[in-house]
Motif scaffolding. Structure first.
Motif, PDB file in Angstrom:
ATOM      1  N   VAL A 228       0.832  -1.200   0.000  1.00  0.00           N
ATOM      2  CA  VAL A 228       0.000   0.000   0.000  1.00  0.00           C
ATOM      3  C   VAL A 228       0.872   1.258   0.000  1.00  0.00           C
ATOM      4  N   ALA A 229       1.880   1.277   0.873  1.00  0.00           N
ATOM      5  CA  ALA A 229       2.733   2.463   0.985  1.00  0.00           C
ATOM      6  C   ALA A 229       3.533   2.698  -0.296  1.00  0.00           C
ATOM      7  N   VAL A 230       4.158   1.637  -0.814  1.00  0.00           N
ATOM      8  CA  VAL A 230       4.944   1.779  -2.039  1.00  0.00           C
ATOM      9  C   VAL A 230       4.039   2.137  -3.211  1.00  0.00           C
ATOM     10  N   GLY A 231       2.831   1.564  -3.239  1.00  0.00           N
ATOM     11  CA  GLY A 231       1.891   1.894  -4.303  1.00  0.00           C
ATOM     12  C   GLY A 231       1.511   3.361  -4.306  1.00  0.00           C
ATOM     13  N   ALA A 232       1.264   3.916  -3.119  1.00  0.00           N
ATOM     14  CA  ALA A 232       0.895   5.333  -3.030  1.00  0.00           C
ATOM     15  C   ALA A 232       2.004   6.220  -3.583  1.00  0.00           C
ATOM     16  N   TRP A 233       3.256   5.844  -3.296  1.00  0.00           N
ATOM     17  CA  TRP A 233       4.382   6.615  -3.842  1.00  0.00           C
ATOM     18  C   TRP A 233       4.551   6.391  -5.334  1.00  0.00           C
ATOM     19  N   SER A 234       4.532   5.121  -5.763  1.00  0.00           N
ATOM     20  CA  SER A 234       4.935   4.796  -7.130  1.00  0.00           C
ATOM     21  C   SER A 234       3.995   5.365  -8.180  1.00  0.00           C
ATOM     22  N   GLU A 235       2.691   5.449  -7.865  1.00  0.00           N
ATOM     23  CA  GLU A 235       1.774   5.978  -8.868  1.00  0.00           C
ATOM     24  C   GLU A 235       2.068   7.443  -9.158  1.00  0.00           C
ATOM     25  N   GLY A 236       2.306   8.225  -8.117  1.00  0.00           N
ATOM     26  CA  GLY A 236       2.675   9.622  -8.342  1.00  0.00           C
ATOM     27  C   GLY A 236       4.015   9.746  -9.059  1.00  0.00           C
ATOM     28  N   TRP A 237       4.988   8.929  -8.653  1.00  0.00           N
ATOM     29  CA  TRP A 237       6.309   8.970  -9.298  1.00  0.00           C
ATOM     30  C   TRP A 237       6.213   8.589 -10.772  1.00  0.00           C
ATOM     31  N   ASP A 238       5.568   7.468 -11.060  1.00  0.00           N
ATOM     32  CA  ASP A 238       5.525   6.962 -12.428  1.00  0.00           C
ATOM     33  C   ASP A 238       4.837   7.927 -13.380  1.00  0.00           C
ATOM     34  N   ARG A 239       3.860   8.695 -12.895  1.00  0.00           N
ATOM     35  CA  ARG A 239       3.114   9.593 -13.780  1.00  0.00           C
ATOM     36  C   ARG A 239       3.688  11.002 -13.831  1.00  0.00           C
TER      37      ARG A 239
END
Length: 447
Positions: free
Chosen positions: A228-239
């Protein structure tokens, strides 16, 4: 005459190489296409990823159950076909609506791959060969990814849509290869009574088995929180990382490099640095046992948080590039040990794909819940603010991995309780919330 299947390990290397090529071919210059031709705003960039993640979230567990009930190979063939179709849709015409539809199709297709590929590999090579397959497969991916980057830059120089269309066609060829050559000797399809009602009952039973294993094993509960934590970061980073370079910092024009070429250089740099850094570590990481893998992952996630925050705050091109490479290299290095750590925590092969789907869906939930929030921050304030906020979302992952490394054998309630207490101590300024130990980022990005 029956078709001769390949052995599992070479098949895995071809599979990993093909997906790495498709990934870098499709995404290396996609941001330029999205921003320059499709005209997507920061919020729309994140919403495109959210469309992918919502489709993924809704389909992940059902497709994982199907992989456990019918065939991991069939699931992977379907994944290649559907993901390839998604890339073709995105590349057909610029525009937010087309991009969102194609991304949703890609997300749906990815669910057939997610869980099934790890379950297939674990069944075919066994737990003793899993770490080596992941580590060496990651090196193969980096080499193939470099080829994809070169192809993406060359094709995008002609037309920004061509890399996406080429990626879709390549995924279709991969589907044919998997159908013809992929073995499936380690998977035994469970017995069931024919008919829709019996199939539905079997699917529910398989899901129930997977859910019970997740709830019963501390390491899998920790994985949910990390995801959950990594997902919250990665979506903003990837986009948003490309938008940060394009809109906040700007890409230099020296050496005659345009935007497309610069993104190719950045992607190639990530793969080259990752390959060089990972080469001496492969054999060592292969031999790490469960608790030490968790400590390694805690350390990697700590580095990831610092590098991502530095990228967000950078105000000069070379500072931003250095922080970008640090972020992406650490993320790449963490992927293989994370997958090994997760698979070693799963006891039942019969529900492996379902368990992996349940844990993956936690990451998807973090992405589609956190992504729009970060997109709104980027639109309301700046992309820089959104990236910095996202980096701080990694802190719970660091805490969870550090606790898992220290208390790998605790009961689920004890692990979750200690993590919650540590996080509360940090907020309240009390002792007990310190971060300790070493490593890492979750599953590979879906785009």
């Amino acid at each position: 005459m029956a078709l001769r299947r390949l052995d599992a390990t070479p098949t895995w290397f071809v599979y990993a190489a093909a997906w790495a090529f498709v990934g870098t071919l499709s995404w290396t210059t996609a941001a330029v296409y999205f921003v320059r031709e499709a005209g997507l705003s920061p919020l729309q960039l994140v919403l495109a990823g959210t469309a992918l993640e919502v489709a993924y979230f809704l389909s992940e567990v059902p497709t994982g159950v199907l992989a456990d009930l019918y065939s991991r190979r069939l699931s992977l063939v379907v994944a290649a076909v559907v993901c390839g179709s998604g890339m073709l849709v995105v590349g057909l015409a610029p525009g937010p609506g087309v991009v969102l539809a194609g991304m949703a199709l890609w997300g749906f297709g990815w669910t057939f791959r997610s869980g099934a590929e790890d379950a297939w590999l674990a069944d075919e090579v066994g737990s003793e060969g899993l770490g080596a397959a992941y580590q060496r497969g990651a090196q193969v991916e980096r080499v193939a990814g470099l080829t994809g980057i070169g192809a993406a830059v060359a094709l995008a120089s002609v037309d920004l849509r061509l890399p996406l269309l080429g990626a879709g066609a390549t995924a279709g060829l991969l589907a044919v290869f998997l159908a013809v050559a992929m073995p499936e000797r380690g998977f035994t399809r469970p017995d069931r009574v024919p008919g829709p009602a019996a199939s539905a009952r079997a699917a529910l039973a398989t899901f129930g088995d997977g859910r019970r294993e997740v709830l019963a094993r501390p390491v899998l509960l920790a994985v949910l929180g990390v995801a959950v934590a990594v997902g919250a970061w990665s979506e903003g980073w990837d986009r948003l990382w490309e938008a940060h370079l394009l809109l906040d910092i700007g890409l230099p024009t020296f050496w005659g490099l345009d935007d497309v070429a610069w993104f190719g250089v950045l992607a190639a740099g990530t793969l080259l640095i990752s390959f060089v850094v990972a080469a001496p570590l492969v054999a060592r990481i292969e031999r790490l046992e469960h608790a030490r893998l968790a400590r390694l992952l805690a350390a990697l996630h700590t580095l990831l948080l610092g590098a991502a925050l530095a990228f967000a705050l950078a105000d000069r091109f070379w500072l931003a590039v250095s922080a970008y490479w640090a972020t992406t290299v650490v993320r790449s290095l963490a992927s293989a040990p994370f997958r090994t750590w997760l698979n070693l925590g799963i006891a039942e092969s019969s529900s492996r794909a379902t368990v992996l789907s349940i844990t993956n869906i936690a990451g998807s939930a973090g992405e589609w819940a956190g992504g729009p929030a970060l997109g709104w921050v980027g639109t309301r304030w700046t992309v820089r603010a959104a990236l910095a906020t996202g980096a701080l979302a990694l802190l719970p992952a660091v805490l969870l991995l550090a606790r898992a490394g220290r208390h790998g054998d605790l009961e689920p309630s004890a692990v979750v309780g200690e993590v919650a207490a540590g996080a509360a101590g940090e907020v309240a300024g009390e002792p007990g919330g310190e971060i300790g130990g070493p490593v890492t980022p979750g599953a590979a990005s879906r785009g």
